[in-house]
Design an enzyme around this catalytic site. Structure first.
Site: not given
Ligand code: SIN
Length: 492
Positions: A185, A261, A295, A392
């Site tokens: 996906k 992850e 990330c 973040e």
């Protein structure tokens, strides 16, 4: 800051690439959804909006194909993956156009992503032949122990939007190399690339049903339905920690092997004894690759007091030198961020930091320009209570803080629930190793702003996840250990 408009030839070529996307290999759906170009906010494509029932249909097809695939030889799987590598490279430009138009990275970075993605396929074509096993005598010497790594079974692969191709291939390639089928996906923001990759895989010889792509806006329905089905034996997800945590809960029901992850909050530490030019170059790469939307991006930059002024001056100059504009301009080094919500989020983080006392060195706003753009931005002396110090960032905004001692910076760097990546700049070898060991992260770049490498185990500790992608470890994520014992007695 000036804005670079698209080159007519690149724009036309990318329009043509978008028109060439075929959906013939996808399950048909009653509804569809649109994909938007972040450079203009215009619609550039439309794909089936698959339902959870259609995800199950895909699983049924993958399961049947996977049973045959698991019986093929490692050499056969490796050869097919080598053919996929060649096919992806043959279509390198088309893939880069599609990546850039749906995600927004500049064309040069799109081309680099295609190579990086294809390199994962080639790496796992080679690793397919190197599954590890073991032959050992029992301690009493009366039995032989044989250990092998078998394919884990059907894999559900959920990829993010920031590297629409690389994050998909670094999941699909090891799954296929290990002998597994998969239902993939892609993110609803950037699904076109994965649809094309799967098409090219089939053209290269991958059995038609083995890699199923489900394009959907119903992510939670997709994962809840598939993870409730006991034919699924593996889930690999790249994305946020809250979603990863939810997926692990769902995976717990059938004890599904999980690779996660997840979020990052990478510290980048520049010591007084760093080589200034090397530190600036590395920090730019660590911060600005993919427009800061990785990330592992340097999220909190800690600079020691003795080098701080010189570093910040050089770093700010390099940030301000970025050429902001449409991804289809060859000179552009910074494209749009992924959507308008990202722009609003970045603006709020910058405004909050400045209101709490940070100094704005460059940038700080979205240019007056259609599309989801944000200027390359440097914030200096960011206070600990600013939202940006604990969030973040995921965009072209650098948040810089100063520190006095090694002990202090290690404590501050580790003061986060996340543990994905860190960067250390120093010319002192002892310090480099001591600090790398003290940092609670899965990966550390030492005088190196680029961690991503097909041959390395990419992944984090703490709330940044579990499992690794790439390297030999990446294949093991799609294998399970089976052990046979054989009783032995003397023969004459
Ligand atoms: C990411 O997951 O955001 C980074 C991936 C990479 O650098 O390979």
């Amino acid at each position: 800051m000036s804005y670079f408009t698209p080159d007519a030839d690149l724009l036309a070529a990318s329009d043509k690439a978008l028109k060439s996307v075929s959906t013939a290999h996808l399950i048909k759906a009653a509804k569809s959804f649109n994909i938007t170009d972040p450079a203009t906010t215009e619609v550039i494509g439309s794909l089936p909006d698959h339902t959870p029932e259609q995800a199950l249909e895909a699983l049924t097809k993958a399961d049947a194909a996977g049973k045959l695939w698991a019986k093929t030889s490692p050499r056969h799987r490796g050869d097919i993956l080598h053919a996929v590598y060649a096919k992806l490279i043959e279509h390198k430009e088309t893939l880069a156009y599609i990546i850039c138009r749906e995600m927004g990275k500049p064309f040069a970075e799109g081309l680099a992503e295609v190579q990086y993605s294809a390199d994962y396929v080639r790496w796992f074509a080679e690793e397919a032949l190197r599954a590890q096993g073991l032959y050992r005598d029992s301690p009493a010497g009366d039995a032989t122990i044989l250990v092998r790594r078998a394919p884990v079974g059907n894999a559900v692969l959920i990829a993010p939007w920031n590297f629409p191709m690389a994050m998909a291939t670094r999941k699909i390639a090891p799954a296929l190399a290990a002998g597994c089928a998969c239902v993939v996906k892609p993110a609803a923001l950037t699904p076109l690339t994965t649809v094309v990759v799967a098409d090219l895989m089939i053209q290269a010889g991958v059995p038609a049903d083995l890699v199923q792509v489900i394009t959907t806006t119903n992510s939670s329905g997709f994962s809840a339905t598939l993870l409730a089905d006991d034919r699924v034996r593996k889930i690999s997800f790249t994305g946020s920690t809250p979603v990863g945590s939810k997926l692990m809960e769902l995976a717990a029901k059938n004890i599904v092997k999980s690779s996660m992850e997840l979020g990052g909050n990478a510290p980048l530490i520049v010591f007084d004894d760093a080589d200034l030019d090397r530190a600036i170059e590395g920090a730019i790469l660590a911060k600005m690759r993919n427009g800061g939307q990785t990330c592992v991006a340097a999220n909190r930059m800690f600079v020691q007091e003795g080098i701080a002024d010189a570093f910040i001056e050089g770093f700010t100059k390099a940030m301000a030198a970025h050429k902001l504009g449409h991804p289809m301009n060859k000179e552009v080094t910074l494209g749009p961020v992924v959507d308008d919500r990202a722009v609003a989020r970045l603006q709020a983080l910058v405004d909050d930091a400045v209101a709490k006392g940070a100094t704005l060195r460059t940038g700080g706003k979205s240019p007056d320009q259609p599309g989801s753009y944000f200027e390359p931005t440097v914030l200096d002396n960011v206070p600990a209570n600013a939202d940006i110090a604990v969030t973040e960032i995921f965009g072209p905004v650098a948040s810089i803080m100063r520190f006095k001692t090694q002990a202090e910076v290690i404590e501050r760097a580790n003061d986060t629930e996340f543990g994905l990546a860190a960067f250390v700049f120093t010319e002192n070898l002892d310090r480099a190793i001591n600090v790398a060991e003290a940092l609670e992260t899965g990966m550390v770049g030492i005088n190196n702003g680029l961690l991503s490498n097909i041959a390395a185990p990419f992944g984090g500790v703490k709330a940044s996840g579990t499992g690794r992608e790439g390297g030999a470890e990446g294949l093991e994520e799609y294998q399970e250990i089976r052990y046979f014992t054989m009783k032995r007695r003397e023969t004459t």
